[in-house]
Design an enzyme around this catalytic site. Sequence first.
Site, short mmCIF file in Angstrom:
data_model
loop_
_atom_site.label_atom_id
_atom_site.label_comp_id
_atom_site.label_asym_id
_atom_site.label_seq_id
_atom_site.Cartn_x
_atom_site.Cartn_y
_atom_site.Cartn_z
N HIS A 45 76.67 43.31 50.33
CA HIS A 45 76.08 42.90 51.60
C HIS A 45 74.92 41.94 51.36
CE1 HIS A 45 78.02 45.53 54.78
NE2 HIS A 45 78.75 45.63 53.69
N ASP A 54 78.45 46.96 39.58
CA ASP A 54 77.48 48.04 39.61
C ASP A 54 76.67 47.91 38.33
OD1 ASP A 54 76.51 50.22 41.23
OD2 ASP A 54 77.04 51.52 39.56
N SER A 55 75.35 48.01 38.43
CA SER A 55 74.54 47.76 37.24
C SER A 55 73.31 48.64 37.26
CB SER A 55 74.14 46.29 37.18
OG SER A 55 73.41 45.93 38.33
N LYS A 76 73.82 37.68 46.17
CA LYS A 76 74.69 38.22 45.12
C LYS A 76 76.09 37.62 45.22
CE LYS A 76 74.54 42.66 42.93
NZ LYS A 76 74.57 44.12 43.11
N ASP A 83 63.23 44.07 34.78
CA ASP A 83 63.09 42.99 33.79
C ASP A 83 61.75 43.00 33.04
OD1 ASP A 83 65.58 41.90 34.03
OD2 ASP A 83 64.99 40.32 35.43
P1 IMP Z 1 73.16 47.83 42.12
O1 IMP Z 1 72.88 46.61 42.95
O2 IMP Z 1 73.52 49.04 42.85
O3 IMP Z 1 74.13 47.52 41.00
O4 IMP Z 1 71.76 48.22 41.46
C1 IMP Z 1 71.33 47.60 40.35
C2 IMP Z 1 69.89 47.99 40.07
O5 IMP Z 1 69.74 48.04 38.67
C3 IMP Z 1 68.93 46.94 40.55
O6 IMP Z 1 68.34 47.29 41.75
C4 IMP Z 1 67.92 46.88 39.42
O7 IMP Z 1 66.99 47.88 39.65
C5 IMP Z 1 68.66 47.30 38.20
N1 IMP Z 1 69.13 46.14 37.47
C6 IMP Z 1 70.41 45.73 37.31
N2 IMP Z 1 70.48 44.61 36.61
C7 IMP Z 1 69.22 44.28 36.31
C8 IMP Z 1 68.64 43.18 35.59
O8 IMP Z 1 69.30 42.25 35.10
N3 IMP Z 1 67.31 43.19 35.51
C9 IMP Z 1 66.52 44.16 36.03
N4 IMP Z 1 67.00 45.18 36.72
C10 IMP Z 1 68.34 45.25 36.85
#
Ligand code: IMP
Length: 201
Positions: free
Chosen positions: A16, A75-76, A20, A162
């Site tokens: 959403h 997902d990250s 992104k 980061d």
């Molecule tokens: P998602 O959008 O549900 O995948 O949540 C990912 C969350 O993981 C983000 O809100 C960040 O807190 C953290 N995250 C993921 N990738 C990164 C990155 O490259 N740098 C810093 N935080 C990250």
Amino acid sequence: MTLKLINGQKIVAATHNPGKAKELAALLDGRFEVLAAGALGLPEPDETETTFEGNALLKARHAADLSGEVSLADDSGMSVTALDGAPGIYSARWAGPAKDFAMAMDKVAERIEETGSEDRSAWFTCALAVAWPNGGPAVVVQGEVHGTLVFPARGDKGFGYDPIFVPGGHDQSFGEMEPAQKDAMSHRAVAFEKLKAALFE
Ligand code: IMP
């Protein structure tokens, strides 16, 4: 069965966040017409799985089944060795509804302190899933970047966690690096290379 995508094909990005969706389109080298699930009015599913790959797949399948188009989801998050992998899939949730990452990074520091561990190793993970509609096939890949946590936080160029993460072999945190330098080595870059290898080559 080999799954392939055709240049110019429509893909729904299961997010959403318009920023992104644009980032995903760029990472796919502009080969596709990327539509954001939010812009199509598709609801967001609850992220009920226990792994990055599980949640990416859940979001991709949900968007594919509702839109009838091939869909891509990510997902990250960041995992800390001394915290048995936390915050992990809860990385966004640790920052609360206000998305307060200064607070979330303080929480990481406090929790590590509480364990008494000297281990400051951590890693970022990015899972990417592409799903075909109507219960069709799916591809899931995962990329990681490993490094060390530093406190206090350093730099203001990045986002999320980061400023406390220094990738292995480097001196600067992701928050101090130029975005292009981080983007070339990040968990997201590794995952996209794997996805492209799986889908295009
Ligand atoms: P998602 O959008 O549900 O995948 O949540 C990912 C969350 O993981 C983000 O809100 C960040 O807190 C953290 N995250 C993921 N990738 C990164 C990155 O490259 N740098 C810093 N935080 C990250």
